[in-house]
Write a protein that holds these residues in place. Structure first.
Motif, short mmCIF file in Angstrom:
data_model
loop_
_atom_site.label_atom_id
_atom_site.label_comp_id
_atom_site.label_asym_id
_atom_site.label_seq_id
_atom_site.Cartn_x
_atom_site.Cartn_y
_atom_site.Cartn_z
N UNK A 59 2.02 10.53 0.74
CA UNK A 59 1.79 9.77 -0.49
C UNK A 59 0.33 9.60 -0.88
N UNK A 60 -0.58 10.17 -0.14
CA UNK A 60 -1.99 10.15 -0.51
C UNK A 60 -2.68 11.33 0.16
N UNK A 111 -15.68 7.55 -7.87
CA UNK A 111 -15.57 7.15 -9.27
C UNK A 111 -14.12 6.93 -9.66
N UNK A 112 -13.85 6.90 -10.91
CA UNK A 112 -12.54 6.68 -11.55
C UNK A 112 -11.69 5.60 -10.89
N UNK A 113 -12.35 4.53 -10.42
CA UNK A 113 -11.63 3.38 -9.86
C UNK A 113 -10.97 3.62 -8.53
N UNK A 118 -5.30 1.25 -4.43
CA UNK A 118 -4.80 1.19 -3.07
C UNK A 118 -3.30 1.30 -3.15
N UNK A 119 -2.80 2.52 -3.05
CA UNK A 119 -1.38 2.78 -3.27
C UNK A 119 -0.54 2.74 -2.01
N UNK A 120 0.65 3.27 -2.14
CA UNK A 120 1.62 3.28 -1.05
C UNK A 120 1.09 4.03 0.18
N UNK A 123 -1.58 1.99 1.94
CA UNK A 123 -0.97 0.86 2.65
C UNK A 123 -0.27 1.33 3.93
N UNK A 124 0.38 2.48 3.86
CA UNK A 124 1.03 3.04 5.05
C UNK A 124 -0.01 3.40 6.11
N UNK A 125 -1.14 3.95 5.69
CA UNK A 125 -2.20 4.29 6.64
C UNK A 125 -2.76 3.03 7.29
#
Length: 172
Positions: A59-60, A111-113, A118-120, A123-125
């Protein structure tokens, strides 16, 4: 899955090396508390932690997983100080915080926020890192009286079985 097969294959030489620890006498010495700590340690280290890391990678990006993992050194040092009453080495803490600060700077420079996203996967990491820390604390605090051979064989076998079911749940 490579992790699943690797865990199973690692048990074979450990059985040969540590078969002497698996005696009725050693097994009888283990309390329910010892078996409970062994089981929790197996779940955290061999099932939950890798399951969450693989979920995070799905997921990332690998970079984000590695960067989020930089929370481990300072948190681990803090956890051993809080839960195990180990002496906190200030230089080690500074080094861990510098690594964490470096990871934050790298994310911010994208950049670009990216710093605020802080996505799924992230959070899993973070969850995987916390699970790893918890596993180490459980192992160091609760398994001092468990023979190394029992620990070295029971934990990967049970962890592999638990990981199998967790992977089926997470990944289908």
């Amino acid at each position: 899955n490579l992790l699943f097969l690797g865990s199973l294959m690692s048990v074979l030489p450990m059985v040969v090396v540590f078969r002497g620890d698996w005696t009725r006498e050693n097994l009888a010495k283990l309390s329910r508390r010892d078996w409970g700590f062994l089981t929790v340690s197996a779940f955290l280290s061999s099932a939950l932690t890798p399951g969450l890391f693989f979920y995070a990678l799905e997921h990332t990006t690998v970079t984000n997983v590695v960067l989020v993992g930089r929370i481990e050194p300072p948190l681990f040092l803090l956890a051993t100080w809080l839960f195990l009453n180990e002496r906190l080495n200030p230089w080690s803490m500074v080094a861990g915080l510098l690594a964490l600060a470096g990871a934050i700077v790298i994310i911010a420079m994208r950049g670009d926020g990216a710093l605020l996203r802080f996505g799924t996967g992230e959070m899993a990491a973070a969850g995987a890192t916390l699970s790893f820390i918890a596993s180490t604390i459980v192992t160091r605090s609760g398994l001092r009286n468990v023979p190394l051979g029992i620990f070295s064989i029971y934990r990967p076998i049970l962890g592999t079985v638990l990981y199998f079911f967790l992977a089926i749940y997470l990944f289908g």
